[in-house]
Design a protein around this motif. Structure first.
Motif, PDB file in Angstrom:
ATOM      1  N   ASP A   1       0.856  -1.185   0.000  1.00  0.00           N
ATOM      2  CA  ASP A   1       0.000   0.000   0.000  1.00  0.00           C
ATOM      3  C   ASP A   1       0.891   1.233   0.000  1.00  0.00           C
ATOM      4  OD1 ASP A   1      -2.285   1.547   0.007  1.00  0.00           O
ATOM      5  OD2 ASP A   1      -2.846   1.102   2.073  1.00  0.00           O
ATOM      6  N   LEU A   2       0.265   2.369  -0.133  1.00  0.00           N
ATOM      7  CA  LEU A   2       0.987   3.627   0.019  1.00  0.00           C
ATOM      8  C   LEU A   2       1.364   3.743   1.494  1.00  0.00           C
ATOM      9  CD1 LEU A   2      -1.361   5.919  -2.104  1.00  0.00           C
ATOM     10  CD2 LEU A   2       0.817   4.908  -2.806  1.00  0.00           C
ATOM     11  N   PRO A   3       2.505   4.349   1.797  1.00  0.00           N
ATOM     12  CA  PRO A   3       2.924   4.439   3.203  1.00  0.00           C
ATOM     13  C   PRO A   3       1.954   5.275   4.024  1.00  0.00           C
ATOM     14  CG  PRO A   3       4.339   5.767   1.788  1.00  0.00           C
ATOM     15  CD  PRO A   3       3.418   5.001   0.879  1.00  0.00           C
ATOM     16  N   ARG A   4       1.794   4.899   5.281  1.00  0.00           N
ATOM     17  CA  ARG A   4       0.899   5.646   6.175  1.00  0.00           C
ATOM     18  C   ARG A   4       1.557   6.928   6.674  1.00  0.00           C
ATOM     19  NH1 ARG A   4      -2.636   2.559  10.256  1.00  0.00           N
ATOM     20  NH2 ARG A   4      -4.256   2.066   8.748  1.00  0.00           N
ATOM     21  N   SER A   5       2.878   6.906   6.758  1.00  0.00           N
ATOM     22  CA  SER A   5       3.594   8.013   7.391  1.00  0.00           C
ATOM     23  C   SER A   5       4.019   9.119   6.430  1.00  0.00           C
ATOM     24  CB  SER A   5       4.836   7.477   8.103  1.00  0.00           C
ATOM     25  OG  SER A   5       5.683   6.841   7.158  1.00  0.00           O
ATOM     26  N   SER A   6       3.800   8.921   5.139  1.00  0.00           N
ATOM     27  CA  SER A   6       4.170   9.959   4.183  1.00  0.00           C
ATOM     28  C   SER A   6       3.165   9.978   3.035  1.00  0.00           C
ATOM     29  CB  SER A   6       5.584   9.728   3.644  1.00  0.00           C
ATOM     30  OG  SER A   6       5.641   8.535   2.898  1.00  0.00           O
ATOM     31  N   PHE A   7       3.297  10.967   2.183  1.00  0.00           N
ATOM     32  CA  PHE A   7       2.345  11.169   1.098  1.00  0.00           C
ATOM     33  C   PHE A   7       2.292   9.970   0.150  1.00  0.00           C
ATOM     34  CE2 PHE A   7       1.002  13.812  -2.711  1.00  0.00           C
ATOM     35  CZ  PHE A   7      -0.305  13.945  -2.274  1.00  0.00           C
ATOM     36  N   GLY A   8       3.449   9.460  -0.249  1.00  0.00           N
ATOM     37  CA  GLY A   8       3.503   8.229  -1.033  1.00  0.00           C
ATOM     38  C   GLY A   8       3.173   8.357  -2.510  1.00  0.00           C
ATOM     39  N   VAL A   9       3.016   9.578  -2.997  1.00  0.00           N
ATOM     40  CA  VAL A   9       2.729   9.800  -4.413  1.00  0.00           C
ATOM     41  C   VAL A   9       3.697  10.864  -4.907  1.00  0.00           C
ATOM     42  CG1 VAL A   9       1.018  10.559  -6.106  1.00  0.00           C
ATOM     43  CG2 VAL A   9       0.284   9.229  -4.124  1.00  0.00           C
ATOM     44  N   ASP A  10       4.466  10.518  -5.938  1.00  0.00           N
ATOM     45  CA  ASP A  10       5.426  11.468  -6.494  1.00  0.00           C
ATOM     46  C   ASP A  10       4.744  12.277  -7.595  1.00  0.00           C
ATOM     47  OD1 ASP A  10       7.540  12.873  -7.585  1.00  0.00           O
ATOM     48  OD2 ASP A  10       8.940  11.181  -7.434  1.00  0.00           O
ATOM     49  N   ILE A  11       4.275  13.451  -7.234  1.00  0.00           N
ATOM     50  CA  ILE A  11       3.531  14.306  -8.154  1.00  0.00           C
ATOM     51  C   ILE A  11       4.392  14.722  -9.343  1.00  0.00           C
ATOM     52  CG2 ILE A  11       2.354  16.542  -8.365  1.00  0.00           C
ATOM     53  CD1 ILE A  11       1.483  16.148  -5.422  1.00  0.00           C
ATOM     54  N   ASP A  12       5.687  14.913  -9.120  1.00  0.00           N
ATOM     55  CA  ASP A  12       6.598  15.351 -10.190  1.00  0.00           C
ATOM     56  C   ASP A  12       6.915  14.237 -11.192  1.00  0.00           C
ATOM     57  OD1 ASP A  12       6.730  17.905  -9.084  1.00  0.00           O
ATOM     58  OD2 ASP A  12       8.388  17.329  -7.762  1.00  0.00           O
ATOM     59  N   LYS A  13       6.599  13.019 -10.869  1.00  0.00           N
ATOM     60  CA  LYS A  13       6.866  11.887 -11.772  1.00  0.00           C
ATOM     61  C   LYS A  13       5.547  11.223 -12.171  1.00  0.00           C
ATOM     62  CE  LYS A  13      11.543  10.949 -10.309  1.00  0.00           C
ATOM     63  NZ  LYS A  13      12.464  10.023  -9.663  1.00  0.00           N
ATOM     64  N   ASP A  14       4.666  12.004 -12.773  1.00  0.00           N
ATOM     65  CA  ASP A  14       3.376  11.508 -13.271  1.00  0.00           C
ATOM     66  C   ASP A  14       2.549  10.803 -12.196  1.00  0.00           C
ATOM     67  OD1 ASP A  14       3.705  12.506 -15.841  1.00  0.00           O
ATOM     68  OD2 ASP A  14       4.788  10.712 -16.495  1.00  0.00           O
ATOM     69  N   PHE A  15       2.604  11.325 -10.974  1.00  0.00           N
ATOM     70  CA  PHE A  15       1.814  10.795  -9.861  1.00  0.00           C
ATOM     71  C   PHE A  15       2.157   9.336  -9.567  1.00  0.00           C
ATOM     72  CE2 PHE A  15      -0.496  14.350 -11.633  1.00  0.00           C
ATOM     73  CZ  PHE A  15      -0.790  15.092 -10.505  1.00  0.00           C
ATOM     74  N   ALA A  16       3.424   8.998  -9.670  1.00  0.00           N
ATOM     75  CA  ALA A  16       3.864   7.621  -9.427  1.00  0.00           C
ATOM     76  C   ALA A  16       3.689   7.260  -7.952  1.00  0.00           C
ATOM     77  CB  ALA A  16       5.322   7.450  -9.832  1.00  0.00           C
ATOM     78  N   PRO A  17       3.021   6.140  -7.691  1.00  0.00           N
ATOM     79  CA  PRO A  17       2.860   5.705  -6.304  1.00  0.00           C
ATOM     80  C   PRO A  17       4.145   5.077  -5.778  1.00  0.00           C
ATOM     81  CG  PRO A  17       1.824   4.146  -7.794  1.00  0.00           C
ATOM     82  CD  PRO A  17       2.331   5.274  -8.638  1.00  0.00           C
ATOM     83  N   LYS A  18       4.378   5.241  -4.491  1.00  0.00           N
ATOM     84  CA  LYS A  18       5.532   4.630  -3.824  1.00  0.00           C
ATOM     85  C   LYS A  18       4.979   3.612  -2.836  1.00  0.00           C
ATOM     86  CE  LYS A  18       8.163   8.925  -4.047  1.00  0.00           C
ATOM     87  NZ  LYS A  18       8.727  10.032  -3.276  1.00  0.00           N
ATOM     88  N   TYR A  19       4.928   2.358  -3.270  1.00  0.00           N
ATOM     89  CA  TYR A  19       4.331   1.310  -2.450  1.00  0.00           C
ATOM     90  C   TYR A  19       5.319   0.753  -1.433  1.00  0.00           C
ATOM     91  CZ  TYR A  19       0.472   1.294  -5.762  1.00  0.00           C
ATOM     92  OH  TYR A  19      -0.602   1.650  -6.540  1.00  0.00           O
ATOM     93  N   VAL A  20       4.768   0.332  -0.302  1.00  0.00           N
ATOM     94  CA  VAL A  20       5.548  -0.345   0.737  1.00  0.00           C
ATOM     95  C   VAL A  20       4.779  -1.594   1.172  1.00  0.00           C
ATOM     96  CG1 VAL A  20       6.631   1.772   1.591  1.00  0.00           C
ATOM     97  CG2 VAL A  20       4.500   0.997   2.614  1.00  0.00           C
ATOM     98  N   VAL A  21       5.525  -2.544   1.717  1.00  0.00           N
ATOM     99  CA  VAL A  21       4.900  -3.720   2.316  1.00  0.00           C
ATOM    100  C   VAL A  21       4.751  -3.413   3.801  1.00  0.00           C
ATOM    101  CG1 VAL A  21       5.150  -6.187   2.833  1.00  0.00           C
ATOM    102  CG2 VAL A  21       5.938  -5.292   0.625  1.00  0.00           C
TER     103      VAL A  21
END
Length: 183
Positions: free
Chosen positions: A36-56
């Motif tokens: 999922d997207l991290p709970r502690s941070s935004f987790g979406v890179d708006i500058d890179k076409d809204f790329a999600p940053k997933y974590v386990v």
């Protein structure tokens, strides 16, 4: 004999499928999403076409480890998560999170709408690949929820009640888009 690994979402479904499919199948349950997207941070890179940053998440690491171990002994993998966009995304996250595609083991997506012997056997006769359109639809919804909810939830905490979430905004957002288009 090399077993076939089947991954489902629910432990109850895993038990039922094991009765239908028999001993040549190893069945594991993901118990929902494994990334999922991290709970502690935004987790979406708006500058890179809204790329999600997933974590386990921490609570899913053991499940991922068990799935990896079972996959290392499998001759083929069947992803039998729910037949909706959420289930499709869970299948994709399983492949990505557990790195199921690194050993060139055949990966199949099977979909059934009822857990009967006939429906399950038919699904396994007609496997397909993961439908990336459904995965992308779920990712877009999740990212949009984060874009709006992550910024709006703190306002709700101040003005209404602590702990409220402004996530799951897609229906409202679609309505706003339709209204704007009609204007």
């Amino acid at each position: 004999m090399t077993s076939k690994l089947v991954i489902v979402e629910s432990p109850t479904k895993a038990r039922t499928l094991s009765k239908i499919l028999g001993r040549s199948y190893t069945i594991k349950a993901s118990v929902g999403h494994v990334r999922d997207l991290p709970r502690s941070s935004f987790g979406v890179d708006i500058d890179k076409d809204f790329a999600p940053k997933y974590v386990v998440p921490q609570q899913k690491r053991k499940i991922i480890s068990e799935i990896k171990k079972a996959a290392s002994k499998a001759g083929s993998i069947y992803l039998a998560t729910d037949p909706d966009r959420e289930g499709e995304a869970i299948s994709w996250h399983l492949v990505q999170g557990a790195k199921l595609d690194k050993d060139n083991i055949p990966i199949h997506r099977v979909v059934f709408h009822e857990i009967t012997k006939e429906a399950v056997q038919e699904a396994f006769k007609n496997p397909r690949s993961i439908d990336m359109s459904l995965v992308n639809a779920q990712q877009a919804r999740r990212i949009f929820d984060r874009l709006v909810g992550y910024k709006l939830s703190p306002l709700l905490w101040k003005k209404v009640q602590k702990g409220l979430s402004a996530g799951r905004v897609q229906s409202v957002a679609v309505r706003m888009i339709v209204d704007r288009e009609q204007e």
